[in-house]
Design a protein around this motif. Structure first.
Motif, PDB file in Angstrom:
ATOM      1  N   LEU A 234       0.849  -1.351  -0.140  1.00  0.00           N
ATOM      2  CA  LEU A 234      -0.030  -0.041  -0.091  1.00  0.00           C
ATOM      3  C   LEU A 234       0.665   1.235  -0.146  1.00  0.00           C
ATOM      4  O   LEU A 234       0.347   2.390  -0.030  1.00  0.00           O
ATOM      5  N   GLY A 235       2.116   1.087   0.209  1.00  0.00           N
ATOM      6  CA  GLY A 235       2.946   2.170   0.085  1.00  0.00           C
ATOM      7  C   GLY A 235       3.058   2.942   1.411  1.00  0.00           C
ATOM      8  O   GLY A 235       3.670   4.205   1.204  1.00  0.00           O
ATOM      9  N   TYR A 236       2.566   2.605   2.638  1.00  0.00           N
ATOM     10  CA  TYR A 236       2.431   3.449   3.550  1.00  0.00           C
ATOM     11  C   TYR A 236       4.166   3.489   4.356  1.00  0.00           C
ATOM     12  O   TYR A 236       4.646   2.556   4.504  1.00  0.00           O
ATOM     13  N   ASP A 237       4.242   4.584   4.799  1.00  0.00           N
ATOM     14  CA  ASP A 237       5.452   4.939   5.453  1.00  0.00           C
ATOM     15  C   ASP A 237       5.218   4.727   7.001  1.00  0.00           C
ATOM     16  O   ASP A 237       4.980   5.744   7.691  1.00  0.00           O
ATOM     17  N   ASN A 238       5.314   3.463   7.325  1.00  0.00           N
ATOM     18  CA  ASN A 238       4.762   3.253   8.821  1.00  0.00           C
ATOM     19  C   ASN A 238       5.982   2.628   9.481  1.00  0.00           C
ATOM     20  O   ASN A 238       6.155   2.269  10.711  1.00  0.00           O
ATOM     21  N   GLY A 239       7.207   2.637   9.027  1.00  0.00           N
ATOM     22  CA  GLY A 239       8.463   2.660   9.772  1.00  0.00           C
ATOM     23  C   GLY A 239       9.116   1.249   9.749  1.00  0.00           C
ATOM     24  O   GLY A 239      10.209   1.066  10.369  1.00  0.00           O
ATOM     25  N   ILE A 240       8.201   0.423   9.443  1.00  0.00           N
ATOM     26  CA  ILE A 240       8.673  -1.154   9.495  1.00  0.00           C
ATOM     27  C   ILE A 240      10.041  -1.436   8.756  1.00  0.00           C
ATOM     28  O   ILE A 240      10.768  -2.217   9.361  1.00  0.00           O
ATOM     29  N   ASP A 241      10.288  -0.630   7.758  1.00  0.00           N
ATOM     30  CA  ASP A 241      11.558  -0.886   7.108  1.00  0.00           C
ATOM     31  C   ASP A 241      12.957  -0.330   7.800  1.00  0.00           C
ATOM     32  O   ASP A 241      13.822  -0.444   7.325  1.00  0.00           O
ATOM     33  N   ARG A 242      12.551   0.521   8.860  1.00  0.00           N
ATOM     34  CA  ARG A 242      13.728   1.147   9.811  1.00  0.00           C
ATOM     35  C   ARG A 242      13.577   0.474  10.952  1.00  0.00           C
ATOM     36  O   ARG A 242      14.469   0.789  11.925  1.00  0.00           O
ATOM     37  N   GLU A 243      12.922  -0.514  11.252  1.00  0.00           N
ATOM     38  CA  GLU A 243      12.924  -1.350  12.563  1.00  0.00           C
ATOM     39  C   GLU A 243      14.230  -2.398  12.483  1.00  0.00           C
ATOM     40  O   GLU A 243      14.624  -2.526  11.416  1.00  0.00           O
ATOM     41  N   PRO A 244      14.589  -2.979  13.590  1.00  0.00           N
ATOM     42  CA  PRO A 244      15.494  -3.901  13.504  1.00  0.00           C
ATOM     43  C   PRO A 244      15.048  -5.048  12.719  1.00  0.00           C
ATOM     44  O   PRO A 244      13.962  -5.454  12.578  1.00  0.00           O
ATOM     45  N   MET A 245      16.331  -5.378  12.021  1.00  0.00           N
ATOM     46  CA  MET A 245      16.063  -6.555  10.920  1.00  0.00           C
ATOM     47  C   MET A 245      15.508  -7.740  11.480  1.00  0.00           C
ATOM     48  O   MET A 245      14.946  -8.650  10.714  1.00  0.00           O
ATOM     49  N   ALA A 246      16.035  -8.296  12.540  1.00  0.00           N
ATOM     50  CA  ALA A 246      16.091  -9.523  12.909  1.00  0.00           C
ATOM     51  C   ALA A 246      15.128  -9.608  14.451  1.00  0.00           C
ATOM     52  O   ALA A 246      15.552  -8.876  15.152  1.00  0.00           O
ATOM     53  N   ASP A 247      14.424 -10.494  14.519  1.00  0.00           N
ATOM     54  CA  ASP A 247      13.837 -10.857  15.831  1.00  0.00           C
ATOM     55  C   ASP A 247      14.441 -12.418  16.045  1.00  0.00           C
ATOM     56  O   ASP A 247      14.068 -13.256  14.944  1.00  0.00           O
ATOM     57  N   ILE A 248      15.062 -12.666  17.043  1.00  0.00           N
ATOM     58  CA  ILE A 248      15.478 -14.054  17.384  1.00  0.00           C
ATOM     59  C   ILE A 248      14.959 -14.595  18.941  1.00  0.00           C
ATOM     60  O   ILE A 248      14.885 -13.768  19.654  1.00  0.00           O
ATOM     61  N   GLU A 249      14.405 -15.672  18.805  1.00  0.00           N
ATOM     62  CA  GLU A 249      14.037 -16.432  20.121  1.00  0.00           C
ATOM     63  C   GLU A 249      15.062 -17.025  20.842  1.00  0.00           C
ATOM     64  O   GLU A 249      15.688 -18.000  20.288  1.00  0.00           O
ATOM     65  N   ARG A 250      15.210 -16.450  21.965  1.00  0.00           N
ATOM     66  CA  ARG A 250      16.591 -16.748  22.801  1.00  0.00           C
ATOM     67  C   ARG A 250      15.961 -18.071  23.924  1.00  0.00           C
ATOM     68  O   ARG A 250      16.702 -18.746  23.927  1.00  0.00           O
ATOM     69  N   HIS A 251      14.831 -17.919  24.325  1.00  0.00           N
ATOM     70  CA  HIS A 251      14.405 -18.887  25.134  1.00  0.00           C
ATOM     71  C   HIS A 251      12.714 -18.936  24.638  1.00  0.00           C
ATOM     72  O   HIS A 251      12.400 -17.935  24.196  1.00  0.00           O
ATOM     73  N   PRO A 252      12.215 -20.015  25.292  1.00  0.00           N
ATOM     74  CA  PRO A 252      10.757 -20.110  24.644  1.00  0.00           C
ATOM     75  C   PRO A 252       9.940 -18.854  25.199  1.00  0.00           C
ATOM     76  O   PRO A 252       9.656 -18.472  26.150  1.00  0.00           O
ATOM     77  N   GLY A 253       9.571 -18.133  23.953  1.00  0.00           N
ATOM     78  CA  GLY A 253       8.693 -16.946  24.068  1.00  0.00           C
ATOM     79  C   GLY A 253       9.616 -15.799  24.499  1.00  0.00           C
ATOM     80  O   GLY A 253       8.847 -14.628  24.640  1.00  0.00           O
ATOM     81  N   GLN A 254      10.774 -15.809  24.602  1.00  0.00           N
ATOM     82  CA  GLN A 254      11.629 -14.558  24.850  1.00  0.00           C
ATOM     83  C   GLN A 254      12.467 -14.161  23.634  1.00  0.00           C
ATOM     84  O   GLN A 254      13.266 -15.060  22.962  1.00  0.00           O
ATOM     85  N   TRP A 255      12.435 -12.944  23.078  1.00  0.00           N
ATOM     86  CA  TRP A 255      12.737 -12.453  21.895  1.00  0.00           C
ATOM     87  C   TRP A 255      13.849 -11.372  21.854  1.00  0.00           C
ATOM     88  O   TRP A 255      13.847 -10.594  23.004  1.00  0.00           O
ATOM     89  N   SER A 256      14.971 -11.269  21.275  1.00  0.00           N
ATOM     90  CA  SER A 256      15.642 -10.146  20.995  1.00  0.00           C
ATOM     91  C   SER A 256      15.784  -9.856  19.712  1.00  0.00           C
ATOM     92  O   SER A 256      15.042 -10.564  18.699  1.00  0.00           O
TER      93      SER A 256
END
Length: 664
Positions: A367-389
């Motif tokens: 839709l072309g929205y400038d909602n900032g998702i392209d400027r958020e951290p690239m990676a979400d990684i699960e370190r422990h069950p349900g805990q993300w960095s």
């Protein structure tokens, strides 16, 4: 006073008119709507302002330009469409979210194995998964495509080949006015996509996500983004690991499993070509070249949001790692989620965050929205069950390939893993035991066994993080003419992890339901909730790789080994992101056949490793300096604290994959 009152009423009417005009401008914007973000700030966001029950539900059959079943006519693939009715009435065009799949009639999609359903006239009623329920009211169309040879499509399944990819590409071409479609399978009335603006996003898990990768690798115009979940990037690597056959049968079996009843009767020749082109020798053939999307990463125009389970033993993370690295070299816009699960959809391990992130991702790229998702951290990684960095870039910019060397330890039976190369002549010998697996090898790391060679650091004094893909180069002397090798990285120490080896591969499905969009009597938006299924362990396998030692001279061609002659081979290990915490140890295992994951060779070799010519190259965040800091003051003979009653996770034996389970 009356004059003043009249003026107030006039100004009030003017304000109302202005407000209504502003509201209509919002509702008629390309997204269909936009609303306030969290904290009161106005962030572009498509809202559910359109009727789901009143949406247009229709089917078209799109010419692919191929004749896979050899009947003398172009194959037509069925595309079932649901789209909001209001935008077309307003003269507005909308984007498409597409899931192209072979599973819509044979096996089902999602955790509840949903199938497409139709009314008595053949019109679509039920669309699997929540994409239609959630996104159609927000101004998107959802298109569910039957791959050639499946459900209501012509042609034959060719397991990742030209026909599979063209099934979806042709629909994108039609959405952009470059292909023909009809309102019935046999032709007749032409169907046009005047309601579409041509912008398409493809999504899907496993085979579906694989097709998204394949279509992106054609460079087709109009495909703006793909969201491949647990997806294959090269079909050779689904069936073989550097020449070593994996426990997954062959593409001919998979084709026969998903072909429609009609296709089974006309696709025997295609299945035979698949069988002939994929011999269990593990040699690379032209069939695999045509199913390797990595080589065409330079053609990718779409952004990529990749999701994968780091313990996926079905579509292993080698697929993710090589695809991700190739996309990075081409500068493709990317985002990634890495979970501790096996072959599991993010809707079933992080549902609320997934719905929100996917919503904003499609809003931005379609839709072309400038909602900032392209400027958020690239990676979400699960370190422990349900805990993300999170990470701004993945792998982190400070990641450096670091060479670690196996060597003799300071105690009998304890091999060291350090920065120091082994002395010339140092060696370890083991005999292939096809009855053992990574589970037994890891459990026996603190004692000498004949089935593996194990090496480990001392107890770490600081956390040590691996991020990306590893390799292990070995020089081995076999006693027979055939030999298979496994290389495994292990985190030695107690932890609680998702139980990826159990049913559900890290999740438990509950009885309660939550709803994600609008429903009709024939298509519910409510799905069974899930929870993390965990296990207490005393060690965790964090990455693995396998190879036929006979491919030492050429990765695409095996050859007989000469007993007594050393050869050098580099094994590719699956991508991962894992923190080995202080107090744990990092270990490397080199062994033969992994009972649960590769076929044994035709003999029972004993192999002698030349440790001075054996090296593990690991992607360490902080590089050599991080390893030095993490191992300062430790020795390989350090004892390991074991949690009382802890157990290792045993992955399920992956006998020929059952596509009804969503595999691949």
């Amino acid at each position: 006073m009356p004059t003043r009152a009249h003026g107030l009423r006039s100004r009030y009417r003017s304000l109302v008119v202005a407000a209504v005009a502003a509201l209509m401008a919002v509702l008629l914007s390309p997204a269909g709507a936009q609303g306030a973000g969290s904290g009161g700030a106005r962030t572009p966001l498509s809202e559910p302002v359109y009727s789901y029950s009143g949406a247009v539900r229709e089917s078209v059959w799109v010419d692919t330009g191929l004749d896979g079943d050899g009947d003398g006519r172009d194959d037509r693939v069925a595309a079932d469409i649901i789209r909001p009715r209001e935008p077309a009435r307003q003269g507005r065009k909308i984007p498409v979210i597409m899931d192209a799949s072979p599973y819509y009639s044979c096996c089902g999609r999602g955790n509840e194995s949903q199938l497409k359903t139709y009314d008595s006239d053949g019109r679509p009623v039920g669309f699997p998964l929540h994409y239609d329920n959630y996104f159609v009211p927000r101004g998107y169309a959802f298109v569910a495509v039957d791959l050639a040879g499946t459900n209501r499509s012509d042609g034959c399944v060719d397991v990742g080949g030209r026909s599979d990819v063209q099934s979806a590409k042709a629909v994108i071409d039609w959405l952009n006015g470059r292909a023909r479609a009809y309102t019935t399978r046999t032709g007749g009335t032409r169907a046009t996509a005047g309601w579409s603006n041509g912008r398409t996003g493809m999504i899907g898990k496993s085979w579906d996500g694989t097709i998204a990768n394949g279509v992106a690798a054609t460079g087709v115009r109009g495909l703006r983004t793909i969201v491949p979940i647990s997806a294959i990037s090269s079909w050779y690597d689904y069936y073989f690991a550097q020449g070593a056959p994996l426990y997954d049968g062959g593409p001919d079996w998979l084709s026969g499993y998903v072909d429609s009843p009609e296709a089974l009767g006309r696709c025997a020749a295609v299945q035979q070509r698949l069988a002939d082109g994929a011999p269990r020798t593990g040699d690379w053939t032209p069939l695999w070249t045509g199913r390797d999307y990595v080589k065409d990463a330079r053609k990718v125009r779409a952004s990529v949001f990749a999701v994968h389970g780091m313990q996926d033993l079905n579509v292993r993370t080698k697929h993710l790692g090589q695809w991700w690295d190739a996309l990075a070299e081409q500068g493709v816009e990317r985002k990634i989620w890495l979970s501790q699960t096996g072959h599991v959809d993010p809707f079933d391990f992080r549902r609320a965050e997934w719905a929100d992130t996917l919503h904003r991702w499609f809003d931005h790229y379609l839709l072309g929205y400038d909602n900032g998702i392209d400027r958020e951290p690239m990676a979400d990684i699960e370190r422990h069950p349900g805990q993300w960095s999170t990470d701004r870039v993945w792998p982190p910019r400070t990641t450096r390939t670091t060479a670690l060397h196996p060597g003799s330890g300071t105690a009998p039976g304890v091999g060291a893993l350090s920065l120091r190369p082994a002395r010339p002549g140092a060696a370890e010998t083991f005999t292939d035991d096809p009855a053992q697996s990574e589970t037994e090898w890891a459990a026996d790391l603190d004692r000498t066994t004949t089935a593996k060679a194990g090496f480990r650091t001392g107890r770490l004094t600081a956390d040590l993080r691996l991020s990306g893909s590893s390799t292990v180069t070995v020089t081995a002397t076999p006693t027979t003419s055939t030999a298979h090798l496994s290389a495994v990285l292990v985190d030695l120490g107690p932890d609680t992890i998702r139980d990826y080896g159990a049913s559900g591969e890290g999740i438990t499905t509950l009885t309660d339901r939550s709803c994600w969009g609008a429903s009709t009597p024939g298509d519910s938006a409510c799905y069974r909730d899930t929870a993390a299924r965990t296990a207490a362990v005393d060690r965790t396998v964090i990455s693995r790789g396998w190879a036929d030692l006979g491919t030492y001279a050429s990765p695409g061609k095996g050859r007989p080994l000469t007993p007594g002659r050393p050869v050098t081979l580099t094994l590719d290990l699956a991508a991962t992101d894992h923190v080995v915490p202080a107090g744990h140890r990092l270990a490397l295992i080199v062994a033969g056949t992994d009972r649960d994951l590769i076929d044994p060779p035709g003999s029972t070799p004993t192999l002698t490793l030349d440790l001075s010519r054996t090296t593990a190259r690991l992607p360490l965040v902080g590089g050599t300096g991080a390893f030095v800091r993490a191992t300062a003051g430790s020795t390989a003979a350090d004892a390991v604290s074991m949690a009382p009653g802890a157990r290792g996770v045993t992955p399920p034996h992956p006998a020929p994959r059952v596509p009804g389970d969503g595999r691949p």
